[in-house]
Design a protein around this motif. Structure first.
Motif, PDB file in Angstrom:
ATOM      1  N   THR A  62       0.994  -1.224  -0.102  1.00 59.50           N
ATOM      2  CA  THR A  62       0.003  -0.051  -0.121  1.00 59.50           C
ATOM      3  C   THR A  62       0.706   1.172   0.020  1.00 59.50           C
ATOM      4  O   THR A  62       0.328   2.319  -0.463  1.00 59.50           O
ATOM      5  CB  THR A  62      -0.975   0.040   1.155  1.00 59.50           C
ATOM      6  OG1 THR A  62      -0.336  -0.003   2.421  1.00 59.50           O
ATOM      7  CG2 THR A  62      -1.899  -1.130   1.203  1.00 59.50           C
ATOM      8  N   TRP A  63       2.060   1.400   0.337  1.00 63.42           N
ATOM      9  CA  TRP A  63       2.813   2.130   0.780  1.00 63.42           C
ATOM     10  C   TRP A  63       3.779   2.563  -0.748  1.00 63.42           C
ATOM     11  O   TRP A  63       4.397   3.388  -0.908  1.00 63.42           O
ATOM     12  CB  TRP A  63       3.997   2.161   1.650  1.00 63.42           C
ATOM     13  CG  TRP A  63       4.641   0.803   1.645  1.00 63.42           C
ATOM     14  CD1 TRP A  63       4.403  -0.308   2.425  1.00 63.42           C
ATOM     15  CD2 TRP A  63       5.827   0.473   0.784  1.00 63.42           C
ATOM     16  NE1 TRP A  63       5.132  -1.334   2.021  1.00 63.42           N
ATOM     17  CE2 TRP A  63       6.137  -0.922   0.970  1.00 63.42           C
ATOM     18  CE3 TRP A  63       6.354   1.200  -0.171  1.00 63.42           C
ATOM     19  CZ2 TRP A  63       7.155  -1.763   0.578  1.00 63.42           C
ATOM     20  CZ3 TRP A  63       7.589   0.428  -0.627  1.00 63.42           C
ATOM     21  CH2 TRP A  63       7.878  -0.822  -0.508  1.00 63.42           C
ATOM     22  N   LYS A  65       4.306   3.710  -4.331  1.00 68.38           N
ATOM     23  CA  LYS A  65       3.698   4.408  -5.356  1.00 68.38           C
ATOM     24  C   LYS A  65       3.517   3.851  -6.641  1.00 68.38           C
ATOM     25  O   LYS A  65       2.463   3.900  -7.435  1.00 68.38           O
ATOM     26  CB  LYS A  65       4.649   5.886  -5.482  1.00 68.38           C
ATOM     27  CG  LYS A  65       4.062   6.803  -6.496  1.00 68.38           C
ATOM     28  CD  LYS A  65       4.632   8.051  -6.610  1.00 68.38           C
ATOM     29  CE  LYS A  65       4.195   8.889  -7.402  1.00 68.38           C
ATOM     30  NZ  LYS A  65       4.859  10.100  -7.773  1.00 68.38           N
ATOM     31  N   CYS A  67       2.919   0.793  -7.400  1.00 69.01           N
ATOM     32  CA  CYS A  67       1.573  -0.112  -7.003  1.00 69.01           C
ATOM     33  C   CYS A  67       0.551   0.472  -7.145  1.00 69.01           C
ATOM     34  O   CYS A  67      -0.625   0.236  -7.657  1.00 69.01           O
ATOM     35  CB  CYS A  67       2.002  -0.989  -5.637  1.00 69.01           C
ATOM     36  SG  CYS A  67       3.396  -2.001  -5.680  1.00 69.01           S
ATOM     37  N   MET A  68       0.513   1.910  -6.290  1.00 68.41           N
ATOM     38  CA  MET A  68      -0.733   2.534  -6.458  1.00 68.41           C
ATOM     39  C   MET A  68      -1.159   2.924  -7.834  1.00 68.41           C
ATOM     40  O   MET A  68      -2.214   3.360  -7.980  1.00 68.41           O
ATOM     41  CB  MET A  68      -0.795   3.530  -5.338  1.00 68.41           C
ATOM     42  CG  MET A  68      -0.583   3.030  -4.020  1.00 68.41           C
ATOM     43  SD  MET A  68      -1.897   1.816  -3.567  1.00 68.41           S
ATOM     44  CE  MET A  68      -1.234   0.226  -3.560  1.00 68.41           C
ATOM     45  N   GLU A  69      -0.082   3.147  -8.765  1.00 61.11           N
ATOM     46  CA  GLU A  69      -0.448   3.714  -9.990  1.00 61.11           C
ATOM     47  C   GLU A  69      -1.097   2.566 -10.797  1.00 61.11           C
ATOM     48  O   GLU A  69      -2.018   2.620 -11.678  1.00 61.11           O
ATOM     49  CB  GLU A  69       0.899   4.188 -10.584  1.00 61.11           C
ATOM     50  CG  GLU A  69       1.349   5.499 -10.164  1.00 61.11           C
ATOM     51  CD  GLU A  69       2.706   6.017 -10.869  1.00 61.11           C
ATOM     52  OE1 GLU A  69       2.610   5.879 -12.104  1.00 61.11           O
ATOM     53  OE2 GLU A  69       3.825   6.167 -10.076  1.00 61.11           O
ATOM     54  N   MET A  71      -2.567  -0.452  -9.589  1.00 59.87           N
ATOM     55  CA  MET A  71      -3.680  -1.154  -9.305  1.00 59.87           C
ATOM     56  C   MET A  71      -4.956  -0.587  -9.952  1.00 59.87           C
ATOM     57  O   MET A  71      -5.858  -1.333 -10.167  1.00 59.87           O
ATOM     58  CB  MET A  71      -3.747  -1.326  -7.660  1.00 59.87           C
ATOM     59  CG  MET A  71      -2.707  -2.131  -7.183  1.00 59.87           C
ATOM     60  SD  MET A  71      -2.748  -2.204  -5.344  1.00 59.87           S
ATOM     61  CE  MET A  71      -4.176  -3.628  -5.475  1.00 59.87           C
ATOM     62  N   PHE A 104      -7.552  -0.463   3.492  1.00 61.79           N
ATOM     63  CA  PHE A 104      -7.086   0.010   2.371  1.00 61.79           C
ATOM     64  C   PHE A 104      -8.208  -0.159   1.087  1.00 61.79           C
ATOM     65  O   PHE A 104      -8.354   0.792   0.568  1.00 61.79           O
ATOM     66  CB  PHE A 104      -5.836  -0.827   2.097  1.00 61.79           C
ATOM     67  CG  PHE A 104      -5.332  -0.725   0.525  1.00 61.79           C
ATOM     68  CD1 PHE A 104      -4.846   0.353   0.070  1.00 61.79           C
ATOM     69  CD2 PHE A 104      -5.499  -1.649  -0.357  1.00 61.79           C
ATOM     70  CE1 PHE A 104      -4.580   0.420  -1.189  1.00 61.79           C
ATOM     71  CE2 PHE A 104      -5.205  -1.556  -1.771  1.00 61.79           C
ATOM     72  CZ  PHE A 104      -4.624  -0.696  -2.054  1.00 61.79           C
ATOM     73  N   ASN A 105      -8.683  -1.283   1.208  1.00 60.45           N
ATOM     74  CA  ASN A 105      -9.751  -1.451   0.094  1.00 60.45           C
ATOM     75  C   ASN A 105     -11.123  -0.674   0.512  1.00 60.45           C
ATOM     76  O   ASN A 105     -11.889  -0.599  -0.487  1.00 60.45           O
ATOM     77  CB  ASN A 105      -9.846  -2.808  -0.220  1.00 60.45           C
ATOM     78  CG  ASN A 105     -10.645  -3.193  -1.693  1.00 60.45           C
ATOM     79  OD1 ASN A 105     -10.144  -2.532  -2.559  1.00 60.45           O
ATOM     80  ND2 ASN A 105     -11.602  -3.918  -1.816  1.00 60.45           N
ATOM     81  N   LYS A 108     -10.390   2.216  -1.424  1.00 60.38           N
ATOM     82  CA  LYS A 108      -9.937   1.784  -2.933  1.00 60.38           C
ATOM     83  C   LYS A 108     -11.106   1.323  -3.637  1.00 60.38           C
ATOM     84  O   LYS A 108     -11.159   1.470  -5.075  1.00 60.38           O
ATOM     85  CB  LYS A 108      -8.661   1.224  -3.273  1.00 60.38           C
ATOM     86  CG  LYS A 108      -7.355   1.851  -2.521  1.00 60.38           C
ATOM     87  CD  LYS A 108      -7.090   3.026  -3.472  1.00 60.38           C
ATOM     88  CE  LYS A 108      -5.885   3.582  -2.706  1.00 60.38           C
ATOM     89  NZ  LYS A 108      -5.575   4.877  -3.449  1.00 60.38           N
TER      90      LYS A 108
END
Length: 168
Positions: A62-63, A65, A67-69, A71, A104-105, A108
């Motif tokens: 989750t930390w 960056k 990965c967050m782009e 997902m 987290f989800n 998201k």
């Protein structure tokens, strides 16, 4: 002098690429290591039970960056468009527990399977280092695609591979 610096640059680049490859445990063509996970929705998924399907396994944090782009693109271009009877998407949170991933989800709202790997027990079957990582497993259990890191062009390549495989 220019040639000397060019030779040094190429040597360092080669060392870096070889070092990154040495963090792979499995690569394209290998049998995918089996695992069983419990998702944030309390579903138990055993990779062996998915034989005959395509399975996209994504390792993330989750930390992270990149990965967050990646997902949200997985959600939009793979889960929403392609996942179903023949394709299962599983995102595995490296070094996360179920509670963290549930929270987290909640924010998201991803609809693909999300599972925890708090001690890297699954991750270490596939890699030693670096996230995000994607592994596309074919119906026979062999890795069709393996990649670490995130770049839009590489992600588009993954989508095209999945589209082609599902069209057969």
């Amino acid at each position: 002098m220019k040639q000397y610096f060019y030779a040094i640059f190429l040597s360092l680049l080669s060392l870096n690429l070889n070092a990154q490859e040495s963090f792979d445990v499995v690569t394209k063509g290998d049998n995918a290591p089996g695992f069983t996970v419990k998702t944030i929705n309390k579903k138990t998924i055993c990779l062996d039970d998915l034989e005959g399907k395509y399975v996209l396994v994504n390792f993330f944090a989750t930390w992270c960056k990149p990965c967050m782009e990646e997902m949200p693109l997985m959600e939009k271009h793979i889960q929403q468009r392609l996942a179903g009877e023949d394709l299962v998407v599983i995102a595995i949170g490296r070094e996360h527990n179920i509670n963290e991933l549930e929270l987290f989800n909640e924010r998201k709202k991803f609809t693909f399977h999300i599972a925890a790997d708090p001690k890297r027990s699954i991750y270490k079957l596939y890699a030693k280092k670096y996230i995000p990582r994607n592994y596309l497993i074919g119906p026979s259990g062999k890795l069709i695609y393996a990649h670490s890191g995130f770049k839009k062009g590489e992600f588009q390549k993954l989508v095209k591979i999945i589209e082609a495989k599902l069209a057969k």
